[in-house]
Design a protein around this motif. Structure first.
Motif, PDB file in Angstrom:
ATOM      1  N   GLY A   5     -62.807 -88.748  35.716  1.00  0.00           N
ATOM      2  CA  GLY A   5     -61.691 -89.301  34.951  1.00  0.00           C
ATOM      3  C   GLY A   5     -61.264 -88.385  33.843  1.00  0.00           C
ATOM      4  N   GLY A   6     -61.102 -88.961  32.655  1.00  0.00           N
ATOM      5  CA  GLY A   6     -60.694 -88.161  31.515  1.00  0.00           C
ATOM      6  C   GLY A   6     -59.258 -87.670  31.655  1.00  0.00           C
ATOM      7  N   TRP A   7     -58.977 -86.575  30.932  1.00  0.00           N
ATOM      8  CA  TRP A   7     -57.608 -86.049  30.907  1.00  0.00           C
ATOM      9  C   TRP A   7     -57.122 -85.665  32.295  1.00  0.00           C
ATOM     10  N   ALA A   8     -58.007 -85.165  33.141  1.00  0.00           N
ATOM     11  CA  ALA A   8     -57.589 -84.653  34.446  1.00  0.00           C
ATOM     12  C   ALA A   8     -57.009 -85.743  35.319  1.00  0.00           C
ATOM     13  N   ALA A   9     -57.779 -86.751  35.595  1.00  0.00           N
ATOM     14  CA  ALA A   9     -57.332 -87.813  36.493  1.00  0.00           C
ATOM     15  C   ALA A   9     -56.306 -88.721  35.833  1.00  0.00           C
ATOM     16  N   GLY A  10     -56.437 -88.900  34.525  1.00  0.00           N
ATOM     17  CA  GLY A  10     -55.597 -89.865  33.830  1.00  0.00           C
ATOM     18  C   GLY A  10     -54.200 -89.411  33.497  1.00  0.00           C
ATOM     19  N   ALA A  11     -54.022 -88.129  33.211  1.00  0.00           N
ATOM     20  CA  ALA A  11     -52.713 -87.704  32.720  1.00  0.00           C
ATOM     21  C   ALA A  11     -52.239 -86.386  33.307  1.00  0.00           C
ATOM     22  N   HIS A  12     -52.978 -85.341  33.076  1.00  0.00           N
ATOM     23  CA  HIS A  12     -52.483 -84.003  33.419  1.00  0.00           C
ATOM     24  C   HIS A  12     -52.339 -83.752  34.913  1.00  0.00           C
ATOM     25  N   LEU A  13     -53.333 -84.079  35.700  1.00  0.00           N
ATOM     26  CA  LEU A  13     -53.209 -83.798  37.139  1.00  0.00           C
ATOM     27  C   LEU A  13     -52.067 -84.575  37.790  1.00  0.00           C
ATOM     28  N   PRO A  14     -51.915 -85.872  37.517  1.00  0.00           N
ATOM     29  CA  PRO A  14     -50.768 -86.559  38.103  1.00  0.00           C
ATOM     30  C   PRO A  14     -49.427 -85.959  37.667  1.00  0.00           C
ATOM     31  N   ALA A  15     -49.317 -85.585  36.401  1.00  0.00           N
ATOM     32  CA  ALA A  15     -48.070 -85.003  35.898  1.00  0.00           C
ATOM     33  C   ALA A  15     -47.811 -83.642  36.534  1.00  0.00           C
ATOM     34  N   SER A  17     -49.031 -82.526  39.357  1.00  0.00           N
ATOM     35  CA  SER A  17     -48.823 -82.703  40.797  1.00  0.00           C
ATOM     36  C   SER A  17     -47.396 -83.140  41.115  1.00  0.00           C
ATOM     37  N   ALA A  18     -46.733 -83.753  40.159  1.00  0.00           N
ATOM     38  CA  ALA A  18     -45.358 -84.205  40.368  1.00  0.00           C
ATOM     39  C   ALA A  18     -44.353 -83.060  40.335  1.00  0.00           C
ATOM     40  N   VAL A  19     -44.781 -81.892  39.875  1.00  0.00           N
ATOM     41  CA  VAL A  19     -43.892 -80.734  39.787  1.00  0.00           C
ATOM     42  C   VAL A  19     -43.996 -79.936  41.075  1.00  0.00           C
ATOM     43  N   ASP A  20     -42.864 -79.723  41.710  1.00  0.00           N
ATOM     44  CA  ASP A  20     -42.825 -78.955  42.957  1.00  0.00           C
ATOM     45  C   ASP A  20     -43.422 -77.565  42.769  1.00  0.00           C
ATOM     46  N   GLY A  21     -44.325 -77.177  43.654  1.00  0.00           N
ATOM     47  CA  GLY A  21     -44.882 -75.837  43.629  1.00  0.00           C
ATOM     48  C   GLY A  21     -46.133 -75.670  42.787  1.00  0.00           C
ATOM     49  N   ILE A  22     -46.560 -76.718  42.086  1.00  0.00           N
ATOM     50  CA  ILE A  22     -47.769 -76.614  41.277  1.00  0.00           C
ATOM     51  C   ILE A  22     -48.905 -77.335  41.990  1.00  0.00           C
ATOM     52  N   GLU A  23     -50.042 -76.651  42.086  1.00  0.00           N
ATOM     53  CA  GLU A  23     -51.228 -77.262  42.673  1.00  0.00           C
ATOM     54  C   GLU A  23     -52.462 -76.781  41.918  1.00  0.00           C
ATOM     55  N   LEU A  24     -53.483 -77.614  41.888  1.00  0.00           N
ATOM     56  CA  LEU A  24     -54.736 -77.244  41.246  1.00  0.00           C
ATOM     57  C   LEU A  24     -55.460 -76.255  42.150  1.00  0.00           C
ATOM     58  N   ARG A  25     -55.745 -75.065  41.627  1.00  0.00           N
ATOM     59  CA  ARG A  25     -56.422 -74.030  42.408  1.00  0.00           C
ATOM     60  C   ARG A  25     -57.794 -73.690  41.877  1.00  0.00           C
ATOM     61  N   ALA A  26     -58.064 -74.018  40.625  1.00  0.00           N
ATOM     62  CA  ALA A  26     -59.367 -73.769  39.993  1.00  0.00           C
ATOM     63  C   ALA A  26     -59.397 -74.548  38.690  1.00  0.00           C
ATOM     64  N   LEU A  27     -60.580 -74.639  38.096  1.00  0.00           N
ATOM     65  CA  LEU A  27     -60.704 -75.347  36.827  1.00  0.00           C
ATOM     66  C   LEU A  27     -61.831 -74.743  36.013  1.00  0.00           C
ATOM     67  N   ALA A  28     -61.830 -75.055  34.731  1.00  0.00           N
ATOM     68  CA  ALA A  28     -62.906 -74.632  33.836  1.00  0.00           C
ATOM     69  C   ALA A  28     -63.378 -75.849  33.056  1.00  0.00           C
ATOM     70  N   ALA A  29     -64.674 -75.889  32.804  1.00  0.00           N
ATOM     71  CA  ALA A  29     -65.264 -76.963  32.014  1.00  0.00           C
ATOM     72  C   ALA A  29     -66.271 -76.352  31.046  1.00  0.00           C
ATOM     73  N   SER A  30     -66.705 -77.138  30.077  1.00  0.00           N
ATOM     74  CA  SER A  30     -67.549 -76.593  29.014  1.00  0.00           C
ATOM     75  C   SER A  30     -68.995 -76.358  29.414  1.00  0.00           C
ATOM     76  N   SER A  31     -69.448 -76.965  30.490  1.00  0.00           N
ATOM     77  CA  SER A  31     -70.831 -76.742  30.935  1.00  0.00           C
ATOM     78  C   SER A  31     -70.850 -76.468  32.434  1.00  0.00           C
TER      79      SER A  31
END
Length: 66
Positions: A5-15, A17-31
Motif C-alpha cells: 500500500g502506501g503512496w504507491a498503491a494509494g495515489a502515485h501508481l494509479p495516477a 498509470s492513467a498517463v499514456d506511455g508511462i509504466e512502472l519499470r523499476a523502483l527504489a525503497a529505503s531498505s
C-alpha cells in the motif's frame, strides 16, 4: 515504497498509470527488504537508492518523494 500500500498503491501508481506511455519499470525503497518485497509485488527490478534506479537503462523518468 510499501509492497502492500502506501503512496504507491494509494495515489502515485494509479495516477501515473492513467498517463499514456508511462509504466512502472523499476523502483527504489529505503531498505533491501522493502525494495525486494515491492519489486516482487509489482514485478519490476528493485533498488535501494535513487542513484541505482536512475542508472537502470530502462528508466526514463524518476519520481521521488524525498
Amino acid at each position: 515504497m510499501s509492497a502492500t500500500g502506501g503512496w504507491a498503491a494509494g495515489a502515485h501508481l494509479p495516477a501515473l498509470s492513467a498517463v499514456d506511455g508511462i509504466e512502472l519499470r523499476a523502483l527504489a525503497a529505503s531498505s533491501e527488504a522493502s525494495a525486494q518485497a515491492a519489486g516482487a509485488a509489482y514485478g519490476v527490478p528493485a533498488y535501494t537508492s535513487v542513484e541505482q534506479l536512475a542508472s537502470d537503462e530502462n528508466v526514463d523518468l524518476v519520481v521521488s518523494l524525498n
